[in-house]
Write a protein that holds these residues in place. Structure first.
Motif, PDB file in Angstrom:
ATOM      1  N   MET A  26      11.570  -4.007   5.067  1.00 23.06           N
ATOM      2  CA  MET A  26      10.972  -4.662   4.088  1.00 23.06           C
ATOM      3  C   MET A  26      11.742  -5.028   2.795  1.00 23.06           C
ATOM      4  N   THR A  27      11.900  -6.052   2.511  1.00 23.04           N
ATOM      5  CA  THR A  27      12.576  -6.591   1.325  1.00 23.04           C
ATOM      6  C   THR A  27      11.651  -7.478   0.316  1.00 23.04           C
ATOM      7  N   ILE A  28      12.414  -7.487  -0.798  1.00 24.58           N
ATOM      8  CA  ILE A  28      11.543  -8.434  -1.959  1.00 24.58           C
ATOM      9  C   ILE A  28      12.536  -9.476  -2.358  1.00 24.58           C
ATOM     10  N   ASN A  29      12.342 -10.711  -2.957  1.00 25.78           N
ATOM     11  CA  ASN A  29      12.913 -11.820  -3.052  1.00 25.78           C
ATOM     12  C   ASN A  29      12.996 -11.590  -4.711  1.00 25.78           C
ATOM     13  N   PRO A  30      14.378 -11.153  -5.281  1.00 22.09           N
ATOM     14  CA  PRO A  30      14.352 -11.234  -6.549  1.00 22.09           C
ATOM     15  C   PRO A  30      14.124 -12.417  -7.275  1.00 22.09           C
ATOM     16  N   GLY A  31      14.297 -13.651  -6.592  1.00 25.80           N
ATOM     17  CA  GLY A  31      14.400 -14.989  -7.297  1.00 25.80           C
ATOM     18  C   GLY A  31      12.849 -15.564  -7.223  1.00 25.80           C
ATOM     19  N   ALA A  32      11.987 -14.636  -6.750  1.00 24.41           N
ATOM     20  CA  ALA A  32      10.636 -15.237  -6.386  1.00 24.41           C
ATOM     21  C   ALA A  32       9.913 -15.329  -7.997  1.00 24.41           C
ATOM     22  N   ALA A  33       8.769 -16.281  -7.758  1.00 22.17           N
ATOM     23  CA  ALA A  33       7.977 -16.267  -9.198  1.00 22.17           C
ATOM     24  C   ALA A  33       7.047 -14.995  -9.164  1.00 22.17           C
ATOM     25  N   GLU A  34       6.492 -14.391  -8.022  1.00 25.47           N
ATOM     26  CA  GLU A  34       5.829 -13.271  -7.979  1.00 25.47           C
ATOM     27  C   GLU A  34       6.447 -12.264  -8.337  1.00 25.47           C
ATOM     28  N   PHE A  35       5.784 -11.153  -9.255  1.00 26.41           N
ATOM     29  CA  PHE A  35       6.553  -9.997  -9.495  1.00 26.41           C
ATOM     30  C   PHE A  35       6.817  -9.208  -8.351  1.00 26.41           C
ATOM     31  N   PRO A  36       7.759  -8.282  -8.588  1.00 28.42           N
ATOM     32  CA  PRO A  36       8.423  -7.454  -7.335  1.00 28.42           C
ATOM     33  C   PRO A  36       7.240  -6.504  -6.813  1.00 28.42           C
ATOM     34  N   HIS A  37       6.618  -5.774  -7.802  1.00 31.17           N
ATOM     35  CA  HIS A  37       5.278  -4.978  -7.348  1.00 31.17           C
ATOM     36  C   HIS A  37       4.081  -5.465  -6.471  1.00 31.17           C
ATOM     37  N   ARG A  38       4.003  -6.942  -6.984  1.00 30.33           N
ATOM     38  CA  ARG A  38       3.217  -7.670  -6.072  1.00 30.33           C
ATOM     39  C   ARG A  38       3.652  -8.226  -4.925  1.00 30.33           C
ATOM     40  N   GLN A  39       4.845  -8.324  -4.725  1.00 33.57           N
ATOM     41  CA  GLN A  39       5.561  -8.515  -3.411  1.00 33.57           C
ATOM     42  C   GLN A  39       5.459  -7.281  -2.422  1.00 33.57           C
ATOM     43  N   ILE A  40       5.797  -6.077  -3.227  1.00 33.85           N
ATOM     44  CA  ILE A  40       5.737  -4.843  -2.297  1.00 33.85           C
ATOM     45  C   ILE A  40       4.173  -4.771  -1.879  1.00 33.85           C
ATOM     46  N   ALA A  41       3.283  -4.974  -2.901  1.00 31.53           N
ATOM     47  CA  ALA A  41       1.888  -4.571  -2.477  1.00 31.53           C
ATOM     48  C   ALA A  41       1.453  -5.656  -1.273  1.00 31.53           C
ATOM     49  N   ALA A  42       2.025  -6.871  -1.504  1.00 31.72           N
ATOM     50  CA  ALA A  42       1.481  -7.693  -0.135  1.00 31.72           C
ATOM     51  C   ALA A  42       1.988  -7.490   1.171  1.00 31.72           C
ATOM     52  N   GLN A  43       3.397  -6.857   1.048  1.00 30.37           N
ATOM     53  CA  GLN A  43       3.882  -6.139   2.358  1.00 30.37           C
ATOM     54  C   GLN A  43       3.135  -5.061   2.789  1.00 30.37           C
ATOM     55  N   LEU A  44       2.739  -3.978   1.752  1.00 30.67           N
ATOM     56  CA  LEU A  44       1.981  -3.013   2.285  1.00 30.67           C
ATOM     57  C   LEU A  44       0.700  -3.101   2.796  1.00 30.67           C
ATOM     58  N   ARG A  45      -0.117  -4.192   2.367  1.00 35.69           N
ATOM     59  CA  ARG A  45      -1.390  -4.649   2.654  1.00 35.69           C
ATOM     60  C   ARG A  45      -1.211  -5.094   4.298  1.00 35.69           C
ATOM     61  N   GLU A  46      -0.380  -5.980   4.327  1.00 28.01           N
ATOM     62  CA  GLU A  46       0.023  -6.545   5.719  1.00 28.01           C
ATOM     63  C   GLU A  46       0.246  -5.387   6.757  1.00 28.01           C
ATOM     64  N   ARG A  47       1.178  -4.505   6.361  1.00 29.87           N
ATOM     65  CA  ARG A  47       1.217  -3.366   7.447  1.00 29.87           C
ATOM     66  C   ARG A  47      -0.081  -2.612   7.743  1.00 29.87           C
ATOM     67  N   ILE A  48      -0.628  -2.367   6.493  1.00 25.29           N
ATOM     68  CA  ILE A  48      -1.720  -1.526   6.629  1.00 25.29           C
ATOM     69  C   ILE A  48      -2.953  -2.215   7.788  1.00 25.29           C
ATOM     70  N   ARG A  49      -3.012  -3.574   7.348  1.00 24.10           N
ATOM     71  CA  ARG A  49      -3.915  -4.421   8.239  1.00 24.10           C
ATOM     72  C   ARG A  49      -3.577  -4.399   9.499  1.00 24.10           C
ATOM     73  N   ARG A  50      -2.236  -4.504  10.062  1.00 24.93           N
ATOM     74  CA  ARG A  50      -1.973  -4.814  11.161  1.00 24.93           C
ATOM     75  C   ARG A  50      -1.978  -3.250  12.089  1.00 24.93           C
ATOM     76  N   GLY A  51      -2.178  -2.195  11.153  1.00 24.11           N
ATOM     77  CA  GLY A  51      -2.294  -1.030  12.036  1.00 24.11           C
ATOM     78  C   GLY A  51      -1.144   0.054  11.784  1.00 24.11           C
ATOM     79  N   ASP A  52      -0.015  -0.386  11.089  1.00 27.33           N
ATOM     80  CA  ASP A  52       1.253   0.368  11.196  1.00 27.33           C
ATOM     81  C   ASP A  52       0.944   1.613  10.485  1.00 27.33           C
ATOM     82  N   TRP A  53      -0.082   1.704   9.518  1.00 28.52           N
ATOM     83  CA  TRP A  53      -0.769   2.853   8.930  1.00 28.52           C
ATOM     84  C   TRP A  53      -2.183   2.991   9.003  1.00 28.52           C
ATOM     85  N   GLN A  54      -2.512   3.891   9.647  1.00 33.44           N
ATOM     86  CA  GLN A  54      -3.983   4.059   9.749  1.00 33.44           C
ATOM     87  C   GLN A  54      -4.922   4.727   8.523  1.00 33.44           C
TER      88      GLN A  54
END
Length: 263
Positions: free
Chosen positions: A1-29
């Protein structure tokens, strides 16, 4: 899991998007504990404060829940509300029996209180008018998913079973119809989003800045006089409102006036 420092989206929102995706696909129940904030900070290569902002955001969205001294956990799935209040009536009178397997309603208080403005307006009386209120909570698994109240005019309910602190073993409106001698014929539902009161946040176990969905249900008799005004408040991010209805078929245009065709 990584973030893109050059992206327009804030780092914490990038991390939130990745955590949502992992929860959605069942990595964390639901109910599973997430890595600690320092561990996730190291995982993403960011400061602990950035991960804390991510956790705060996902808590407000209802995806995560923090247990003091224990850690951060995935919250349960959303509560689906099918057909809203209309499921209480008509052909859906079996609604409560169906819900009993999933939800447990507990009566918490019965008494006379000053009506809040929205209830007073619905009854057409002045703010603060004394009314009978029956308060309840609804629980699913180990979580409270609804805070509710039903209001009646004192002049109507005084001396009836509605004043008793007891459950009736059947939907409240059926008890009200019998003891008041009035039939529920129409109803209106008004749903709004707002911030919770301090008491609501504590009961629903949500942050004070987590939005809630609030239902105002007004049931009328055949003369359009209110019988009951009910309130229900749900944690917004954990609640999905679903309504199913028929779409009428198009009606053919009426035949044109033959005489008009001659003009």
């Amino acid at each position: 899991m990584t973030i893109n420092p050059g992206a327009a989206e804030f780092p914490h929102r990038q991390i939130a998007a990745q955590l949502r995706e992992r929860i959605r696909r069942g990595d964390w129940q639901p109910g599973e504990r997430l890595p600690s904030i320092p561990a996730m900070a190291e995982m993403f290569g960011v400061a602990k404060q950035t991960v804390q902002r991510t956790v705060d955001q996902l808590r407000v969205e209802g995806i995560l829940i923090t247990k003091p001294g224990s850690g951060t956990y995935v919250r349960g799935t959303r509560r689906r509300l099918n057909r809203l209040s209309r499921g209480r009536y008509g052909a859906h009178r079996g609604y409560h029996a169906d819900l009993a397997a999933r939800y447990r309603q507990k009566l918490t208080a019965v008494g006379r209180e000053a009506a809040p403005p929205e209830v007073a307006d619905a009854f057409g009386v002045r703010d603060g008018t004394e009314m009978l209120v029956r308060r309840h909570v609804v629980r699913a698994d180990d979580a409270t998913v609804e805070v509710g109240a039903s209001w009646f005019r004192v002049v109507d309910a005084s001396g009836t079973t509605l004043e008793r602190h007891e459950a009736f073993g059947r939907p409240l409106y059926q008890e009200a119809e019998e003891v008041l001698g009035r039939r529920y014929t129409t109803a209106t539902d008004t749903i709004s989003a707002r911030q919770p009161s301090r008491e609501e946040a504590e009961i629903l176990q949500i942050r004070p800045d987590t939005p809630v969905l609030h239902l105002l249900h007004v049931a009328f008799d055949e003369t359009r006089k209110p019988i009951e005004v009910a309130q229900a408040t749900w944690p917004g991010p954990m609640t999905t409102l679903t309504e199913e209805y028929r779409i009428p078929a198009p009606t053919p245009d009426p035949d044109p006036d033959p005489g008009m065709a001659l003009i």
